[in-house]
Design an enzyme around this catalytic site. Structure first.
Site, PDB file in Angstrom:
ATOM      1  N   GLY A 107      -1.335 -47.183  32.449  1.00 14.73           N
ATOM      2  CA  GLY A 107      -1.843 -48.542  32.607  1.00 14.73           C
ATOM      3  C   GLY A 107      -3.230 -48.669  32.014  1.00 14.73           C
ATOM      4  O   GLY A 107      -3.775 -47.719  31.450  1.00 14.73           O
ATOM      5  N   ALA A 111     -11.268 -44.482  33.189  1.00 11.83           N
ATOM      6  CA  ALA A 111     -11.670 -43.655  34.321  1.00 11.83           C
ATOM      7  C   ALA A 111     -13.065 -44.001  34.828  1.00 11.83           C
ATOM      8  O   ALA A 111     -13.306 -44.034  36.037  1.00 11.83           O
ATOM      9  CB  ALA A 111     -11.598 -42.179  33.927  1.00 11.83           C
ATOM     10  N   LYS A 162      -0.520 -47.298  22.030  1.00 14.23           N
ATOM     11  CA  LYS A 162      -1.686 -48.178  21.946  1.00 14.23           C
ATOM     12  C   LYS A 162      -2.932 -47.449  21.473  1.00 14.23           C
ATOM     13  O   LYS A 162      -3.876 -48.078  20.981  1.00 14.23           O
ATOM     14  CB  LYS A 162      -1.940 -48.872  23.292  1.00 14.23           C
ATOM     15  CG  LYS A 162      -2.393 -47.946  24.418  1.00 14.23           C
ATOM     16  CD  LYS A 162      -3.899 -47.822  24.487  1.00 14.23           C
ATOM     17  CE  LYS A 162      -4.418 -46.856  25.505  1.00 14.23           C
ATOM     18  NZ  LYS A 162      -3.798 -45.584  25.756  1.00 14.23           N
ATOM     19  N   GLU A 252      -6.675 -39.064  21.900  1.00  8.24           N
ATOM     20  CA  GLU A 252      -5.295 -38.686  21.591  1.00  8.24           C
ATOM     21  C   GLU A 252      -4.735 -39.435  20.387  1.00  8.24           C
ATOM     22  O   GLU A 252      -3.818 -38.961  19.711  1.00  8.24           O
ATOM     23  CB  GLU A 252      -4.395 -38.918  22.811  1.00  8.24           C
ATOM     24  CG  GLU A 252      -4.692 -38.037  24.004  1.00  8.24           C
ATOM     25  CD  GLU A 252      -4.226 -36.596  23.833  1.00  8.24           C
ATOM     26  OE1 GLU A 252      -3.719 -36.261  22.748  1.00  8.24           O
ATOM     27  OE2 GLU A 252      -4.386 -35.813  24.786  1.00  8.24           O
TER      28      GLU A 252
END
Length: 305
Positions: A107, A111, A162, A252
């Protein structure tokens, strides 16, 4: 609930804190931590994988060697693709722990904002509704709303794909291209995500939810996003090496772009934004040329994919 969190980075420690705040027993394992992996896994009822994608396969081997009792829920919170198989992290866990309930957590979850006590929402998805419900109850609070979904493939792929679009959004902002260009990029980026996600078995409607559009909007618009930071630096003319050297944690999307572009080429899958970002990351094309290549593609009718 007794929970083992694998990965002591920002996201792993944040999820550990959320669970501990709901009075669950939480142990965190990291390569540099004081606890051995066997100690962390002992008597765990759920294992949260919050590892960098590059570390997932190796840690799975270690967990296999130690053993994981039947019924332990595996929760994947890693957003990346495996270089060898071009598949997301949950596929690696599923292949080795086929008899364990698998839950995907994804989602719009920066963090740093969650640790600061700001409200957020996420999705836990699984083919096992009972397992998803247990993880939902484990994490939900007045500041962290948790939804469930049966489309675990779509939920995971939204978070994975994304990251590449977030790099593109950062490039756009770094170049100072304005709100119009960025809106077009994000919208067509979503269409690209849906095209790839449905190819891999996700449901198109899932990508309009928190784990797709929600996560996309967050990472494309926040300097807290590592993938956005990479793109922004490249748009400002910095080298990829210089940007990554300053980065705290793993972006990533850098690896995902290369893996996805290669897979798409083999599969005749159209991913124009990913292709251009891959070229920019590889130093094959400057950002301005990548933009021109996107703007001069064959004219067509707009569609959702």
């Amino acid at each position: 609930m007794r929970i083992a969190v694998l990965g002591g980075g920002a996201w792993g420690t944040t999820l550990a804190d959320l669970a501990a705040a709901q009075d669950h027993q939480v142990r965190v394992w990291s390569r540099s931590g004081a606890l051995a992996l066997g100690e962390v896994l002992a008597q765990a009822e759920a294992v949260f994988s919050c590892l960098p994608m590059a570390a997932v396969a190796g840690v799975i081997d270690q967990v296999i060697a130690l053993g994981l009792p039947a019924g332990v829920i595996v929760v994947n919170a890693t957003k990346g693709l495996d270089r060898r198989t071009a598949r997301p992290a949950s596929s690696l866990w599923q292949a080795r722990f086929a008899d364990h309930p698998l839950v995907v957590l994804s989602g719009p979850n920066l963090a740093a904002e969650i640790r600061a006590g700001l409200p957020a929402a996420t999705v836990v998805a699984s083919a096992d509704g009972q397992a998803a419900g247990r993880i939902q109850q484990c994490l939900a609070s007045e500041r962290f709303r948790v939804y469930t979904s049966a489309d675990w493939r779509g939920v995971e792929l939204g978070g994975v794909l994304k990251n590449v679009i977030a790099i593109a959004a950062g490039v756009s902002d770094g170049l100072g291209l304005g709100a119009n260009a960025k809106a077009a990029l994000i919208t067509r980026g979503l269409a690209e995500m849906i095209r790839v996600g449905t190819h891999w078995g996700g449901l198109a409607e899932t990508f309009y939810g928190l784990s797709g559009l929600g996560d996309l909007l967050t990472t494309c618009n926040s300097p807290l996003s590592r993938n956005y930071q990479v793109g922004f630096g490249l748009g400002k003319g910095q080298s990829l090496e210089a940007v990554l050297e300053r980065l705290e944690g793993t972006a990533e999307g850098v690896a995902t772009a290369a893996i996805l572009a290669e897979y798409a080429q083999r599969s005749a899958l159209e991913v124009p934004i990913t292709d251009q970002i891959c070229a920019v990351l590889g130093g094959l094309r400057p950002p301005t040329e990548a933009l021109a290549a996107l703007m001069t593609r064959r004219l067509r009718e707009e569609d959702g994919g």
